[in-house]
Design an enzyme around this catalytic site. Structure first.
Site, PDB file in Angstrom:
ATOM      1  N   HIS A  95       7.738   3.521 -22.912  1.00 11.29           N
ATOM      2  CA  HIS A  95       7.808   3.913 -21.498  1.00 11.29           C
ATOM      3  C   HIS A  95       6.533   3.469 -20.788  1.00 11.29           C
ATOM      4  O   HIS A  95       5.585   2.999 -21.423  1.00 11.29           O
ATOM      5  CB  HIS A  95       7.955   5.435 -21.348  1.00 11.29           C
ATOM      6  CG  HIS A  95       6.745   6.196 -21.793  1.00 11.29           C
ATOM      7  ND1 HIS A  95       6.399   6.355 -23.119  1.00 11.29           N
ATOM      8  CD2 HIS A  95       5.780   6.827 -21.077  1.00 11.29           C
ATOM      9  CE1 HIS A  95       5.291   7.058 -23.201  1.00 11.29           C
ATOM     10  NE2 HIS A  95       4.879   7.356 -21.978  1.00 11.29           N
ATOM     11  N   ASP A  97       4.004   5.303 -17.698  1.00  7.23           N
ATOM     12  CA  ASP A  97       3.855   6.604 -17.038  1.00  7.23           C
ATOM     13  C   ASP A  97       4.213   6.539 -15.553  1.00  7.23           C
ATOM     14  O   ASP A  97       3.781   5.622 -14.846  1.00  7.23           O
ATOM     15  CB  ASP A  97       2.411   7.109 -17.185  1.00  7.23           C
ATOM     16  CG  ASP A  97       2.026   7.288 -18.652  1.00  7.23           C
ATOM     17  OD1 ASP A  97       2.927   7.559 -19.475  1.00  7.23           O
ATOM     18  OD2 ASP A  97       0.827   7.151 -18.962  1.00  7.23           O
ATOM     19  N   HIS A 250       3.844   1.758 -23.337  1.00  9.54           N
ATOM     20  CA  HIS A 250       3.223   2.327 -24.535  1.00  9.54           C
ATOM     21  C   HIS A 250       4.198   3.264 -25.241  1.00  9.54           C
ATOM     22  O   HIS A 250       5.213   3.677 -24.660  1.00  9.54           O
ATOM     23  CB  HIS A 250       1.899   3.026 -24.210  1.00  9.54           C
ATOM     24  CG  HIS A 250       2.011   4.123 -23.198  1.00  9.54           C
ATOM     25  ND1 HIS A 250       2.105   3.884 -21.850  1.00  9.54           N
ATOM     26  CD2 HIS A 250       2.063   5.463 -23.340  1.00  9.54           C
ATOM     27  CE1 HIS A 250       2.202   5.022 -21.201  1.00  9.54           C
ATOM     28  NE2 HIS A 250       2.188   6.011 -22.090  1.00  9.54           N
ATOM     29  N   ARG A 265      -5.287  13.536 -21.039  1.00  5.05           N
ATOM     30  CA  ARG A 265      -4.908  12.372 -20.227  1.00  5.05           C
ATOM     31  C   ARG A 265      -5.117  12.626 -18.739  1.00  5.05           C
ATOM     32  O   ARG A 265      -4.738  13.686 -18.230  1.00  5.05           O
ATOM     33  CB  ARG A 265      -3.430  12.031 -20.468  1.00  5.05           C
ATOM     34  CG  ARG A 265      -3.059  10.653 -19.967  1.00  5.05           C
ATOM     35  CD  ARG A 265      -1.590  10.369 -20.166  1.00  5.05           C
ATOM     36  NE  ARG A 265      -0.822  10.855 -19.031  1.00  5.05           N
ATOM     37  CZ  ARG A 265       0.492  10.736 -18.927  1.00  5.05           C
ATOM     38  NH1 ARG A 265       1.197  10.174 -19.887  1.00  5.05           N
ATOM     39  NH2 ARG A 265       1.120  11.184 -17.859  1.00  5.05           N
TER      40      ARG A 265
END
Ligand code: SIN
Length: 274
Positions: A95, A97, A250, A265
């Site tokens: 995917h 983000d 990623h 994150r």
């Protein structure tokens, strides 16, 4: 500071740098490398949450993820956490983000706090290398196409994913928006073309019957999933990875059952894509 390419398609390792103390010249060099390689990897950093935020803010405003659990006292930082007794991890499939947002996050800055003794690597894929390797016929076919992205099937309250995930995502009622973006994206900073569809959040190609759209997406995904477009990053405590969500995919591997893995994150705001 030294910057060395991690693979042909994506990523570079940056060594001899302390991210809590970089000056403007070093930052300019890091930014250039980021545009060249799509993802950067820095080992042995010792960052407080404030220093992590400060580094992320050098790139732009912070785009707060509304579904992940935030770090207490730091709403800007999302926990990417899998406890030893949990089965599913965050990001365990290819995917990019926030592609479901109208203005998707530019980049993600992930800092490792606790890494399992083995496993838990992250795969990255380079979308510009993947696009460049398409034949002219496919490039012509993709020209001018747009795709719809959404998140209800992942973060929505009633999604199978959320149920399997044990309700660990928050704000599930707000997982309703969809966004349309080009299938081939000229990178907003460099103009280099890359593919901008992903198996995690892309729902369909606009203006196509479902069968045609599914077949085209499957063909593109099979192309991108060739290992020649990938780099596998092995984490260590204190490592920080930063990737460009407009030019990479990623995939967080979930092969460390029985161990805890915890990273923080921060996502940095982007610009409208066209
Ligand atoms: C993510 O998808 O942002 C998480 C990546 C990782 O945990 O390696």
């Amino acid at each position: 500071m030294e910057i060395s390419k991690a693979s042909d398609a994506v990523g570079a390792e940056v060594t001899d740098v302390n991210l809590s103390q970089i000056g403007d010249d070093q930052f300019a060099e890091i930014r250039l490398a980021f545009h060249d390689h799509g993802a950067l990897f820095f080992r042995d950093q010792d960052l407080s949450p404030e220093q992590h935020i400060e580094f992320a803010e050098r790139w732009g405003d912070i785009d707060i993820n509304r579904f992940f659990t935030p770090v207490e006292g730091y709403p800007q930082i999302a926990k990417v956490l899998k406890e030893a007794d949990q089965e599913m991890n965050i990001g365990g499939g290819w995917h990019t983000d926030h592609s479901y947002d109208h203005v998707p996050a530019m980049g993600s800055v992930l800092y490792a706090l606790e890494i399992p003794p083995a496993g838990g690597d992250t795969l990255f894929a380079g979308m510009q290398a993947a696009y460049a390797a398409l034949d002219d016929e496919m490039k012509a076919r993709l020209e001018g196409l747009n795709a719809r992205h959404g998140n209800a099937h992942i973060f929505g309250r009633d999604s199978d994913y959320q149920k399997k995930f044990g309700g660990r995502f928050g704000n599930t009622e707000s997982a309703v928006q969809e966004a349309v973006h080009p299938v081939v994206l000229a990178h907003p900073d460099t103009g280099v073309k890359g593919l901008y569809v992903n198996p995690g959040f892309t729902l369909a190609i606009e203006g196509m019957e479902p069968e045609e759209s599914n077949a085209l997406l499957a063909e593109l995904y099979a192309h991108i999933m060739q290992p020649k477009f990938h780099f596998r990053y092995k984490w260590s405590k204190g490592a920080l990875a930063m990737w460009d969500n407009r030019s990479t995919w990623h995939y967080a591997l979930n092969d460390y059952q029985g161990h805890r893995r915890y990273l923080n994150r921060i996502t940095v705001a982007g610009v409208p894509l066209h």
